[in-house]
Each structure stands twice: as C-alpha cells, then as structure tokens.
Design a protein around this motif. Structure first.
Motif: not given
Length: 707
Positions: A117-122, A231-241, A248-260
């Motif tokens: 889902t993360a890949r497809a939406l990104a 994020l307490t109920l997010v599986p630890p292996a997925l929190r990095y994602l 808070k800073d928009p420039a610090a967020r990853p690009l969609p391609a990086q998330i995919a």
C-alpha cells in the motif's frame, strides 16, 4: 445504496440515475448507467449550493484537476457538466471498499499489504505531482482497495503546487489529523503536504487508529502543528517508513519515490490483494458489478461498410431498477467515499479502458456517383426504401458515407449512400429535435431529456454528450454546436470538451414554432416562426443585429463570404457582421396571403438560387440576374431550399409532380429539365452530396443520380 427519493434526478447527461450511493455536505453521489449499460458514479452539487460561487468553483476544479492525472493509481473522469443548473461529474465506477471501511471491517493491514500500500500510494502521489498538482486531501476514505491495488479518489480540493489552500470563514481547510501543518495554518503548500497525509494514512492502515487524536477538532489540529504522531500500534519494523513523513518542515519529508523505494514491498505485491479477508470483500463487490454489467451485451445490427464491417448499436437489454438495486445491495455495498468521495468500477481485466469520447476517428470517404445525361426521367441510384423514415422528418443529412434521417418509430437512422442499406440506428433520441453534422465525422442530435448526444457518423458509435436542455438543434461547425433550450435560450456547446461556452437570451423570442438557422462569418443567424431575423455573435452570444418583418415564416438563411442571404418578402443580401442591406430584390408578383414571396435561398459558386412564387430565380451575389428565370410547376409554401449538385439545381415540388432539376442558369423552355415523380403526401424534403440527391417522400427514402 438506496433508492431515489423526491428531488433526485432521473437523468444527468448521458446517465440514467438508478440509485443513491452516498451523500455529504456538498453533494450526492448517484449510480448512473449510460446508453451502453456502463455504470458510472455521478457526483452532483446539491441544488441549494449551486448558487454558491465558491463551491461551484471547487466543483469545477475537481473535474479539471482529476482529468489531468492519468496514472494507474487513479480513476478517470468520464464526463462533466459544469455550467448547468445542477453541475455533475461522472467518474469510473470502482467496486471495492475504502481503506477506512476495510480496516474497520477486517482490522489493520498485515506487513506485506502495508508495504505494498505504501509503495502503490507513493507511486500514485508521484504521478499526481508530476502534473503539477497537489491532492491536498489524502485520507483513508479517499483510498479505494481493489484487486489490482489501492486507488486514490476525490480531487475536490486539489490545486497546483504552492497554491494557497482555499477556505472560507469558519471552514476547516483540511481533514483533521490528515492535513499537513502548513495546510492547517493556511500557508502555501507543495507536494510535501501529500507526503505528510500519506504518513497519516499508513499509520491508520497499520494500527486501525489515527496518528493524531483529540477530544475536539481544535485539539487534533493543535497536535498536528505542535505535537507528535502516535505510532505505538505501528509495528516497529515499519516505523522507519512512516515517521519521516511527519516532519514539521516540509523540506525534511521524503519524496514519494523515496517512500516507494523504502517500502521494500514484496515482489509481485499486487497479488496480495487477491487473497485473505480484504480480497474476499473486494471479490464480492466486483462480482456484484460484473453481474450488473453482464446483462447488457451490445446489439449488432446488419449494415456493413465498404469493407463489410458491422456497426455496433449502443442499446441492449437492461435489468430492472429493482433488480439493479438488489444486486448492488448484495455482496457488500459498493462504496461512496464520504462527503467528497466518489464511487469507481473495475473490471476483471483491470481498470476498464473506455474510448475517449473526444477521440474521433478519421472521416469516411465515398466516391462521387457517376453523372447522368440529364435527359429523361432521373435514374434512382437506389430506393425508394419504403416506410423507413418518419413522415415529419427534417431533410435528410448526408455525412460522407451515410445519410441520416428521423426514423419511423422514433430515433434517427443512417443508411449507406452507395446502396441504401441500414448502417446504424439510435432509438433513444428525438429526430424532431433535428440532427447536424460536426466536421463530417459526428452526428449530433438530442434525446427527450434535452441531452445533446453525438455519434460517429460512419458507425453510430456513441461519443460525447452534454446535458444542455436542448429542444432544437440549430447549427454546428467543427468547434461548436448551437442549440435552442427548453427555456427559449440560445446555447453554445464546445465540441472539444462538451462544455457549455455560453447561454444567452436571444434578441427576439424564439418560441411558437421551430426556427431556421445558419452559421458562418462569426454569426449565428436565426429566422423565427414569425419571419423575424436575429443574428448573434458566435463568440459570446451577444446581439449582432435584428431584421424584423422579413418573411411570413421561418426561412433558413444562407451565408456566404461575409454576406447573409434572406428569403421572404424580398430576397435580401445583408452584411453578416452589421446587418446592413447590400442589395434587395422584390418579388415578381404581389405577395398573396399565405404565400411567402421568396423561399429560402441556396448559394453555390457565386450564384443565389431561390424560389419566387412559382419561379426559380438565380442571382449573382452582387445582386445581378445570373440567368433566365425557370418556371416551376406545383409549388406551394413552405418551400424547401433549392439543392445544387454537380451541374444541376433541384426543386422539391409540392403537388402532383415531384422533384425537378435543371441545368444551372437554363430556362425551362430549353427542354433540358427533368422530373422524378413522387407520391402525394407530406414529408417531401431533399439534400445532396457527392453527386447524389437524397429525397424523403412520405416515409420513403431514395437516392437519385444528378447531372
């Protein structure tokens, strides 16, 4: 899904409305079916909001922006009417639960589905951003799950990147908990805002609860701006994602391609949607959609073009309304996504690919018929084919390789010009509304609900439609169709996108009978049933000029080289732009009661042809006589315009004789005229093309050879 109630429309554009799929504060989403039985989700602005310019503007933007995105992760807009009293947008119909519905029913997504889902939406966000747009409202209810993966819907507040979020006093600019901090604060936003929303969507998908909560909306918005996501109920292996998405800073967020890339989705992850509880839910809904559409096979009519092809009709057996509603209710309801949502449809083989209604095939070609000698009785090329036309049909309309007319029993029909065999038929339209050719490729007409409909001339394949409130089609060129509405207004519809360009009250009332019209030189000229003439500018519908008392009835004008030629009490040539008289010719005999004087003119090769009582007169475009006057037998008003083909000019006679032709400019005393006898009765009309003369006579159609 529920049945229609008081105030719900029965038709919107080409779609017959059969049920209500959802409703929100701004609009309703209906289930509609087009003439071919294909379903669509038709979103309509609520009537009480149609006068709110802000909301109408948002509605228009939704259609425009959604059309700009063509990736596999979104569903296409099929059509829209944005200038009517009830704007609507039709979208592909997708059978599947929204992400919020699926999680509530079946629990959070497992790790494999979450990564996919993360890949497809990104990837989909990347496609949206590549068009220069920001979705601005990504949330679980705007993600639909299908057997081919998640699809993003609802572009209601999508805007170009770095544009301001449009709000009104007292309105919340975003969905609480999913809009980025810069959106909450009303600042300019870019693609990074959608990345923040994607993180919030993934948290909900992984945990079943929002990333930001609070007792009140203001508390949720405060947490988005100043707090941290839960994020307490997010599986630890997925929190990095997901965690980097909440910077808070928009420039610090990853690009969609990086998330995919970081999702590291399993190979062939799309197959994950074909097993498990989510897949069963999706299959139930897709099965209901297939059963609904499977009862509408197209009907093939015999016809055959020059190469022996067949024409596919657009009609087929339709399930009853009750059965349709029961089908939709079974197997899980098909989903309408909230106040700003839509409903979409997916076929077994993936997203259904519908033909672009504005992708018109090349015009057909037809070889001109061989000319006759011009002596004796005219020779039929084919026919008469009895009983095929309505006795009150407008004149036949040749469009390249077919000739169109109002069919007996209703609708319109097209027959091949070379042999008279039926090519196609459209039964759900009104032949008496008229029909027009668009660029020699489409035929335009209207149905009983006032919907403007177009068909490929050569095949009858339906193309674009416009809910334009049509009572009468007036004129058309390659770019626009001009119609008279049920409210007595003139309306211009663009052929490139089926939108209404303008609607104007005409300078003269057009009620009381069918007007006659001509188009050219930047004006639409209309002659009323009372014989008054008005010209409006084609650019905006504004008044150009008016000429009252020209005739005793509606006579079709002719336009050539910047001049409008009018029949009636005189044969007049006036300037197209200003209506100033260039020359005027009186009738040969006094106009008797019930006799119009001059009939409607025809211009060909610099000569104006018109009946003057019982005489056919030819006049050069400068007002000088062009040839001897030809006396015509048995004509009474209302007269048809003369038909010019090859070297001959033809007149439909009203009484015992039929249709007669003479060499251009010749006198009947030369003995060179010829007549084809017609049956007595109404419905005598004619038109010509490609050295053929097509004649309607009391329900029969025939083609004559000309000279």
């Amino acid at each position: 899904m529920r049945t229609l109630g008081a105030g719900d429309p029965l038709r919107l554009g080409p779609y017959r409305i059969v049920g209500v799929l959802g409703e929100g504060g701004m609009g309703k989403v209906y289930l509609g079916r087009d003439a071919a039985g294909r379903p669509a989700a038709v979103k309509v602005l609520l009537p009480e909001l149609a006068h709110d310019r802000h909301l109408v503007d948002r509605f228009v933007r939704e259609a425009q922006t959604a059309r700009a995105v063509t990736g596999d992760g979104v569903a296409r807009v099929l059509g829209a009417e944005l200038e009517s009293g009830r704007p609507w947008i039709a979208s592909e119909f997708l059978a599947g639960p929204t992400l919020d519905d699926a999680v509530q029913r079946h629990g959070p997504l497992d790790e494999g589905l979450l990564r996919e889902t993360a890949r497809a939406l990104a990837v989909t966000l990347g496609d949206i951003h590549a068009t220069g747009l920001v979705h601005r409202d990504l949330k679980p209810s705007n993600v639909v799950l299908t057997s081919h993966g998640p699809r993003v819907i609802d572009f209601g507040i999508a805007r170009p990147e770095h544009g301001l979020t449009l709000t009104r006093t007292g309105q919340i600019p975003v969905t609480p908990g999913y809009g980025a901090p810069e959106q909450v604060l009303g600042r300019r936003v870019g693609p990074a805002a959608d990345v923040f929303s994607l993180g919030a969507v993934l948290v909900f998908a992984a945990s079943g609860r929002p990333a930001y909560t609070g007792a009140e909306i203001t508390a949720i918005l405060y947490e988005v701006v100043h707090g941290v996501p839960d994020l307490t109920l997010v599986p630890p292996a997925l929190r990095y994602l997901v965690e980097p998405c909440f910077a808070k800073d928009p420039a610090a967020r990853p690009l969609p391609a990086q998330i995919a890339e970081a999702a590291r989705a399993p190979q062939r992850g799309a197959k994950l949607w074909k097993s498990g509880p989510y897949a069963a839910d999706i299959r139930d809904r897709e099965g209901a959609a297939r059963r609904m559409t499977g009862e509408n096979p197209p009907t093939v009519l015999p016809g055959g073009g020059a190469a022996g092809t067949e024409a596919t009709a657009v009609s087929g057996a339709r399930p009853s309304r009750r059965r349709l509603l029961l089908t939709l209710a079974g197997g899980g309801a098909l989903v309408a996504a909230g106040a700003g949502g839509a409903v979409w449809w997916l076929s077994d083989g993936g997203a259904q690919v519908l033909a672009d209604p504005f992708d018109i095939p090349s015009a057909a070609t037809v070889r001109p018929a061989e000319l006759s000698s011009g002596t004796g009785t005219p020779e039929p090329l084919w026919g008469p084919v009895e009983g095929v036309a309505d006795a009150g049909s407008p004149p036949p309309l040749p469009v390249r390789d077919v000739v169109v007319f109002a069919a007996a029993g209703g609708g319109i029909a097209a027959r091949r010009v070379v042999d008279g065999k039926e090519r196609w038929r459209a039964g759900d339209v009104r032949g008496d509304a008229g029909y027009l050719a668009i660029a020699d490729r489409l035929v335009a007409t209207a149905d009983s609900d006032g919907v403007l409909r177009t068909y490929v001339a050569a095949t009858g394949e339906p193309r674009w439609t416009a809910d334009a409130g049509v009572t009468t089609l007036l004129a058309a060129d390659a770019a626009h169709v001009y119609v008279l509405t049920s409210r007595g207004e003139l309306r211009c519809v663009a052929t490139k996108d089926a939108t209404v360009r303008w609607t104007r009250r005409p300078p003269l009332p057009l009620t009381g009978g069918r007007p006659a019209a001509a188009l050219g030189a930047g004006v639409l000229v209309v002659c009323t049933s009372g014989g008054d003439v008005a010209a409006v500018r084609t650019s905006d519908g504004g008044r150009a000029w008016v000429r009252k008392g020209q005739a005793a009835g509606a006579l079709r004008p002719a336009i050539d080289n910047g001049t409008v030629y009018l029949g009636g009490h005189t044969l007049a040539a006036v300037g197209a732009s200003d209506g100033k008289v260039r020359w005027s010719m009186p009738t040969m005999q006094p106009i008797r009661r019930g006799v119009y004087g001059f009939g409607p003119p025809t211009v060909a090769s610099g000569v104006v042809y018109a009946l003057d009582g019982d005489a056919l007169r030819s006049t050069r475009t400068d007002g000088e006589e062009a040839g001897m006057t030809t006396m015509v037998a048995g004509v009474t008003p209302p007269w048809q315009p003369p038909v010019v083909q090859a070297g001959s000019v033809w007149v439909v006679e009203s009484r015992d004789t039929g249709i007669s032709g003479w060499p251009r400019g010749a006198d009947v005393s030369s003995g060179q005229g010829q007549t084809y006898p017609l049956k007595e009765g109404s419905g005598r009309t004619a038109a010509g093309a490609a050295n053929r003369l097509f004649v309607l006579n009391s329900g029969a159609l025939l083609a004559l050879r000309v000279f």
